[in-house]
Design a protein around this motif. Structure first.
Motif, PDB file in Angstrom:
ATOM      1  N   UNK A 121      -0.423   0.284 -13.183  1.00 38.67           N
ATOM      2  CA  UNK A 121       1.137   0.536 -14.063  1.00 38.67           C
ATOM      3  C   UNK A 121       1.965  -1.073 -12.513  1.00 38.67           C
ATOM      4  N   UNK A 122       3.206  -0.897 -13.211  1.00 37.26           N
ATOM      5  CA  UNK A 122       4.047  -2.038 -12.095  1.00 37.26           C
ATOM      6  C   UNK A 122       3.640  -1.784 -11.130  1.00 37.26           C
ATOM      7  N   UNK A 123       3.326  -0.833 -10.551  1.00 36.73           N
ATOM      8  CA  UNK A 123       3.500  -0.913  -9.012  1.00 36.73           C
ATOM      9  C   UNK A 123       2.167  -1.384  -8.127  1.00 36.73           C
ATOM     10  N   UNK A 124       1.316  -1.414  -9.231  1.00 38.81           N
ATOM     11  CA  UNK A 124      -0.562  -2.313  -9.076  1.00 38.81           C
ATOM     12  C   UNK A 124      -0.211  -3.094  -8.121  1.00 38.81           C
ATOM     13  N   UNK A 125       0.381  -4.217  -8.195  1.00 33.80           N
ATOM     14  CA  UNK A 125       0.553  -5.153  -7.028  1.00 33.80           C
ATOM     15  C   UNK A 125       0.770  -4.994  -5.720  1.00 33.80           C
ATOM     16  N   UNK A 126       2.086  -3.887  -5.562  1.00 31.55           N
ATOM     17  CA  UNK A 126       2.528  -3.962  -4.318  1.00 31.55           C
ATOM     18  C   UNK A 126       1.713  -2.799  -3.849  1.00 31.55           C
ATOM     19  N   UNK A 127       0.502  -1.999  -4.283  1.00 35.54           N
ATOM     20  CA  UNK A 127      -0.052  -1.332  -3.416  1.00 35.54           C
ATOM     21  C   UNK A 127      -1.101  -1.758  -3.129  1.00 35.54           C
ATOM     22  N   UNK A 128      -1.479  -2.288  -3.137  1.00 36.53           N
ATOM     23  CA  UNK A 128      -2.511  -3.090  -3.496  1.00 36.53           C
ATOM     24  C   UNK A 128      -2.643  -4.080  -2.167  1.00 36.53           C
ATOM     25  N   UNK A 129      -1.276  -4.674  -2.125  1.00 38.20           N
ATOM     26  CA  UNK A 129      -1.067  -5.627  -0.468  1.00 38.20           C
ATOM     27  C   UNK A 129      -0.519  -4.653   0.288  1.00 38.20           C
ATOM     28  N   UNK A 130      -0.271  -3.437   0.502  1.00 38.43           N
ATOM     29  CA  UNK A 130      -0.093  -2.220   0.506  1.00 38.43           C
ATOM     30  C   UNK A 130      -1.505  -1.647   1.562  1.00 38.43           C
ATOM     31  N   UNK A 131      -2.686  -1.876   0.983  1.00 41.34           N
ATOM     32  CA  UNK A 131      -4.020  -1.405   0.713  1.00 41.34           C
ATOM     33  C   UNK A 131      -4.544  -2.560   2.335  1.00 41.34           C
ATOM     34  N   UNK A 132      -3.868  -3.967   1.348  1.00 39.70           N
ATOM     35  CA  UNK A 132      -4.012  -4.970   2.323  1.00 39.70           C
ATOM     36  C   UNK A 132      -3.700  -5.069   4.033  1.00 39.70           C
ATOM     37  N   UNK A 133      -2.922  -5.059   3.515  1.00 37.50           N
ATOM     38  CA  UNK A 133      -1.680  -4.556   5.349  1.00 37.50           C
ATOM     39  C   UNK A 133      -2.808  -3.690   6.319  1.00 37.50           C
ATOM     40  N   UNK A 134      -2.999  -2.350   5.305  1.00 36.80           N
ATOM     41  CA  UNK A 134      -3.581  -1.590   6.033  1.00 36.80           C
ATOM     42  C   UNK A 134      -4.791  -1.804   6.516  1.00 36.80           C
ATOM     43  N   UNK A 135      -6.170  -2.682   6.141  1.00 39.23           N
ATOM     44  CA  UNK A 135      -6.829  -3.048   6.239  1.00 39.23           C
ATOM     45  C   UNK A 135      -7.612  -4.677   7.608  1.00 39.23           C
ATOM     46  N   UNK A 136      -6.321  -5.329   7.079  1.00 38.99           N
ATOM     47  CA  UNK A 136      -5.698  -6.339   7.683  1.00 38.99           C
ATOM     48  C   UNK A 136      -5.119  -5.562   9.354  1.00 38.99           C
ATOM     49  N   UNK A 137      -4.546  -4.842   9.182  1.00 41.65           N
ATOM     50  CA  UNK A 137      -4.114  -4.102  10.590  1.00 41.65           C
ATOM     51  C   UNK A 137      -5.251  -3.023  11.542  1.00 41.65           C
ATOM     52  N   UNK A 138      -5.717  -2.648  11.009  1.00 38.02           N
ATOM     53  CA  UNK A 138      -6.521  -1.787  11.362  1.00 38.02           C
ATOM     54  C   UNK A 138      -8.201  -1.832  11.193  1.00 38.02           C
ATOM     55  N   UNK A 139      -8.923  -2.815  11.937  1.00 37.77           N
ATOM     56  CA  UNK A 139      -9.840  -3.504  11.434  1.00 37.77           C
ATOM     57  C   UNK A 139     -11.438  -2.168  11.905  1.00 37.77           C
ATOM     58  N   UNK A 140     -11.536  -1.310  11.886  1.00 36.37           N
ATOM     59  CA  UNK A 140     -11.890  -0.309  12.974  1.00 36.37           C
ATOM     60  C   UNK A 140     -11.980   0.735  12.474  1.00 36.37           C
ATOM     61  N   UNK A 141     -10.854   1.431  11.545  1.00 34.83           N
ATOM     62  CA  UNK A 141     -10.577   2.284  11.192  1.00 34.83           C
ATOM     63  C   UNK A 141     -10.974   2.525   9.459  1.00 34.83           C
ATOM     64  N   UNK A 142     -12.015   4.199   9.684  1.00 35.66           N
ATOM     65  CA  UNK A 142     -12.082   3.818   8.465  1.00 35.66           C
ATOM     66  C   UNK A 142     -11.744   3.947   7.090  1.00 35.66           C
ATOM     67  N   UNK A 143     -11.372   3.492   5.437  1.00 32.18           N
ATOM     68  CA  UNK A 143      -9.931   3.967   4.589  1.00 32.18           C
ATOM     69  C   UNK A 143     -10.860   4.913   3.363  1.00 32.18           C
ATOM     70  N   UNK A 144      -9.555   5.623   2.798  1.00 33.43           N
ATOM     71  CA  UNK A 144     -10.112   6.787   1.818  1.00 33.43           C
ATOM     72  C   UNK A 144      -8.738   6.176   1.222  1.00 33.43           C
TER      73      UNK A 144
END
Length: 237
Positions: free
Chosen positions: A128-151
Motif C-alpha cells: 500500500x501507501x507505505x511500501x516505499x518508506x518500508x523499502x527504504x528502511x530495509x535498504x538502510x538496514x542492509x547498508x548499515x549491517x552488511x554481515x547480519x542476516x535479515x528476515x
C-alpha cells in the motif's frame, strides 16, 4: 546451546513491527524455546503492554540520542541470559535512525558474535501507501549491517508488497541481497471486517492469542474464525 537475538526494526510506523515481535515471542513460547522479550519503543511500547509476554521495557533514548548506560542494560540482559535463550527486541520507530547509527558505530553485533551469540534482524515490509518508506528502511538496514542476516516480513494487510509489477523476491533489492536475506515470511492479507478487526481488537486490548481465545471481548464467531483459532497455539505451551 547458542543464544540468539532477534531484533525487529522498521522506520515506518504501522508496518507491523510490534505484531511481528509479539508473534515471534508467542511462537517461541509455543515451541518450548527459552525466550525473553525487550521493548525499546520510546513512544508506543506495544510489546511490553501485552502482559502475558513479559517483555522488559527499557528506555534507551535520552532526547534524540541513545543513552549508553541504558543500552548497556540491553546488552547485559542478552549476555546474562541462559544458554539457548532467544531474545526478541522490539525497537522504536521514532528512534530507528539513532538505533541503527548507534549499533553500527559501537560494533554491537560484532561483540555479540564474538561471544557466540547469533543475531538476526527482522524487517517488515508493508504494502500500500507505505511500501516505499518500508523499502527504504530495509535498504538502510542492509547498508548499515552488511554481515547480519535479515528476515523480511511481507505485511499484505494494506495491499500486496509489489513494486513495478514485481513481487519482493523478484525485486532488485532481493536479487542484490539474496545471500543476506535469511528468510521471507508473510503476514497474509485477511478480510478487514472480520479477521483484521479481530487482530485489531486483540492488540488494542493488549492480549496474547491464547488470552484472546479465552476472552469475552470476542464472540463465538470471532473465536471460531481461522485467525484467532489458528494462532491460539502461539502463546501456549
Amino acid at each position: 546451546m547458542v543464544k540468539t537475538v532477534h531484533l525487529v526494526m522498521q522506520g515506518k510506523g504501522g508496518a507491523g513491527k510490534s505484531l511481528t515481535s509479539s508473534m515471534l515471542v508467542q511462537y517461541m513460547h509455543h515451541a518450548d524455546m527459552s525466550v525473553q522479550a525487550i521493548d525499546l519503543d520510546p513512544t508506543t511500547p506495544t510489546l511490553s503492554a501485552i502482559g502475558a509476554l513479559g517483555a522488559l521495557p527499557i528506555q534507551i533514548m535520552d532526547g534524540d540520542d541513545i543513552d549508553p548506560r541504558r543500552f548497556d542494560e540491553v546488552m547485559t540482559t542478552i549476555f546474562e541470559a541462559a544458554d539457548g535463550t532467544h531474545t526478541v527486541i522490539d525497537t522504536g520507530t521514532s528512534s530507528f535512525i539513532a538505533t541503527c547509527s548507534y549499533l553500527a558505530e559501537n560494533d554491537a553485533f560484532d561483540l555479540l558474535n564474538e561471544f557466540g551469540i547469533e543475531v538476526y534482524i527482522h524487517c517488515p515490509l508493508c504494502g500500500g501507501a507505505a511500501l516505499d518508506d518500508t523499502f527504504n528502511s530495509l535498504l538502510s538496514i542492509l547498508g548499515h549491517f552488511q554481515d547480519v542476516p535479515v528476515v523480511v516480513w511481507l505485511n499484505e494487510f494494506f495491499g500486496p508488497v509489489v513494486r513495478d509489477g514485481r513481487g519482493f523476491e523478484e525485486s532488485k533489492v532481493y536479487q542484490d541481497n539474496a545471500d543476506r536475506i535469511a528468510a521471507v515470511m508473510r503476514h497474509p492479507k485477511v478480510q478487514a471486517g472480520t479477521f483484521g478487526e479481530d487482530i485489531r481488537v486483540m492488540m488494542a486490548a493488549k492480549l496474547s492469542f491464547v488470552e484472546a481465545i479465552q476472552s469475552d471481548k470476542f464472540n463465538v464467531m470471532a473465536r471460531q474464525r481461522g485467525t484467532l483459532s489458528d494462532f491460539s497455539a502461539y502463546g501456549s505451551k
